[in-house]
Motif scaffolding. Structure first.
Motif, short mmCIF file in Angstrom:
data_model
loop_
_atom_site.label_atom_id
_atom_site.label_comp_id
_atom_site.label_asym_id
_atom_site.label_seq_id
_atom_site.Cartn_x
_atom_site.Cartn_y
_atom_site.Cartn_z
N VAL A 72 48.03 86.96 4.33
CA VAL A 72 48.30 87.30 2.94
C VAL A 72 49.75 87.72 2.79
N LYS A 73 50.43 87.11 1.84
CA LYS A 73 51.83 87.44 1.60
C LYS A 73 51.94 88.74 0.81
N ARG A 74 53.00 89.48 1.07
CA ARG A 74 53.22 90.74 0.34
C ARG A 74 54.64 90.78 -0.17
N GLY A 75 54.93 91.81 -0.91
CA GLY A 75 56.28 91.97 -1.44
C GLY A 75 56.52 91.25 -2.76
N GLN A 76 57.78 91.04 -3.07
CA GLN A 76 58.17 90.47 -4.36
C GLN A 76 57.55 89.10 -4.59
N TRP A 77 57.20 88.84 -5.83
CA TRP A 77 56.66 87.55 -6.21
C TRP A 77 57.81 86.59 -6.54
N THR A 78 57.62 85.33 -6.17
CA THR A 78 58.61 84.31 -6.49
C THR A 78 58.24 83.66 -7.82
N PRO A 79 59.19 83.02 -8.49
CA PRO A 79 58.88 82.31 -9.75
C PRO A 79 57.80 81.26 -9.55
N GLU A 80 57.78 80.63 -8.38
CA GLU A 80 56.74 79.62 -8.12
C GLU A 80 55.36 80.26 -8.12
N GLU A 81 55.28 81.40 -7.47
CA GLU A 81 53.99 82.11 -7.43
C GLU A 81 53.57 82.54 -8.83
N ASP A 82 54.55 83.04 -9.58
CA ASP A 82 54.25 83.44 -10.96
C ASP A 82 53.71 82.26 -11.76
N ASN A 83 54.34 81.11 -11.60
CA ASN A 83 53.91 79.92 -12.33
C ASN A 83 52.49 79.53 -11.95
N LYS A 84 52.23 79.55 -10.65
CA LYS A 84 50.88 79.19 -10.19
C LYS A 84 49.83 80.12 -10.80
N LEU A 85 50.14 81.42 -10.73
CA LEU A 85 49.17 82.40 -11.23
C LEU A 85 48.99 82.27 -12.74
N SER A 86 50.10 82.15 -13.45
CA SER A 86 50.02 82.06 -14.91
C SER A 86 49.24 80.83 -15.35
N SER A 87 49.54 79.70 -14.74
CA SER A 87 48.88 78.47 -15.17
C SER A 87 47.39 78.50 -14.80
N TYR A 88 47.09 79.12 -13.65
CA TYR A 88 45.67 79.21 -13.28
C TYR A 88 44.91 80.08 -14.28
N ILE A 89 45.49 81.23 -14.62
CA ILE A 89 44.80 82.14 -15.53
C ILE A 89 44.71 81.54 -16.94
N ALA A 90 45.74 80.80 -17.31
CA ALA A 90 45.70 80.15 -18.63
C ALA A 90 44.52 79.18 -18.71
N GLN A 91 44.19 78.58 -17.58
CA GLN A 91 43.10 77.60 -17.56
C GLN A 91 41.73 78.24 -17.34
N HIS A 92 41.70 79.22 -16.45
CA HIS A 92 40.40 79.74 -16.02
C HIS A 92 40.13 81.18 -16.39
N GLY A 93 41.09 81.87 -16.92
CA GLY A 93 40.87 83.27 -17.26
C GLY A 93 40.91 84.17 -16.04
N THR A 94 40.47 85.41 -16.23
CA THR A 94 40.59 86.42 -15.16
C THR A 94 39.23 86.97 -14.75
N ARG A 95 38.28 86.10 -14.62
CA ARG A 95 36.92 86.59 -14.36
C ARG A 95 36.76 87.19 -12.95
N ASN A 96 37.17 86.49 -11.94
CA ASN A 96 36.94 86.96 -10.57
C ASN A 96 38.26 86.95 -9.80
N TRP A 97 38.85 88.11 -9.66
CA TRP A 97 40.18 88.17 -9.06
C TRP A 97 40.17 87.75 -7.60
N ARG A 98 39.06 87.94 -6.93
CA ARG A 98 39.02 87.56 -5.51
C ARG A 98 39.17 86.05 -5.33
#
Length: 257
Positions: A12-38
């Motif tokens: 598991v990566k730790r520390g500062q988030w990269t723009p790529e990671e932000d994009n991945k997370l944002s686009s995933y949540i935009a599509q699927h919501g935040t139901r199960n964080w795991r």
DNA sequence: AAATAGTTCAACCGCATAGGA
DNA sequence: GTCCTATGCGGTTGAACTATT
């Protein structure tokens, strides 16, 4: 034994988030919501733990967040609510549009605590230091009171010097301040009148229509314990041991309770 | 210009608690 | 009622940045 980790920490990566990671997370949540964080990091292709994803989303990526400077009214709200709720950051943040508990907590710890201290107000109790000193003094023998007062004044002096040297307090012109018997030190967001400690017991403060005007009528902390009665009672009672310092509006409190 | 000190804030940690099985 | 898991929360840390010497 011990606590089960929230996720495997090996890969598991730790520390500062990269723009790529932000994009991945944002686009995933935009599509699927935040139901199960795991499941979010796994499905979004992120080498992060779900908890880290949730924190990144709630504190930074959420589109409704306000990343700008805190306004005066926001600061007033924080101080008001903190005087009643204490460090209940999520409750306080819920009253501010687009602010997270982390935002509020950081702003309190880095800015507001210092502002209050600079005004001679204890950020924990929201009482003037002079009043706290008076409270403590009633329980001590005279020699101890003297030492305590010297120590407290030294601390307060250090704090003020620190603030001034860091230009954190935007004092108005020195000449006007010297000339006036009641010195007005307008700070950004903090409109209050600071009275010189004429009796050597500390500062009072006053501000018209401001949340910072906890001590109406000025001279707070000047009434010796046990002296308040009649007209004086309402004023000095604001600093009684169980008192609520800030005059909270019903609308504000109804949202919380 | 470099070193040092101070400040800010994003991120992490661990405990508490809600909710489902 | 009990156990387990996910989430929420507040305290703390540390990297990055800024100011000062």
């Amino acid at each position: 034994m011990g606590r089960i980790p929230c996720c495997e920490k090996d890969n598991v990566k730790r520390g500062q988030w990269t723009p790529e990671e932000d994009n991945k997370l944002s686009s995933y949540i935009a599509q699927h919501g935040t139901r199960n964080w795991r499941l979010v990091p796994k499905n979004a292709g992120l080498q992060r733990c779900g908890k880290s994803c949730r924190l990144r989303w709630t504190n930074y990526l959420r589109p409704d967040l306000n990343h700008g400077e805190f306004s005066e009214s926001e600061e007033q709200t924080i101080v008001k609510l903190h005087s009643v709720l204490g460090n209940r950051w999520s409750l306080i943040a819920a009253q501010l549009t687009g602010r997270t508990d982390n935002d509020v907590k950081n702003h309190w710890n880095t800015k507001l605590k210092k502002k209050l201290s600079g005004m001679g107000i204890d950020p924990v109790t929201h009482k003037p230091f002079s009043h706290l000193m008076a409270e403590i003094a009633t329980t001590l023998a005279p020699p101890q009171v003297t030492h305590l007062a010297e120590a407290a004044l030294g601390c307060f002096k250090d704090e003020m010097l620190h603030l001034l040297s860091k230009r954190r307090v935007d004092f108005c012109s020195a000449s006007a301040a010297v000339a006036a018997e009641v010195q007005t030190y307008p700070t950004p967001g903090l409109m209050c009148d600071v009275y010189p400690p004429a009796d050597g017991r500390g500062f009072g403060y006053e501000g018209e229509g401001s949340a910072w005007s906890a001590c109406t009528g000025g001279g707070c902390g000047e009434a010796a314990p046990g002296e308040e009665n009649g007209a004086e009672e309402s004023k000095s009672a604001m600093f009684g041991s169980e008192c609520v310092l800030w005059d909270l509006s019903d609308e504000l409190m109804n949202n919380i309770v």
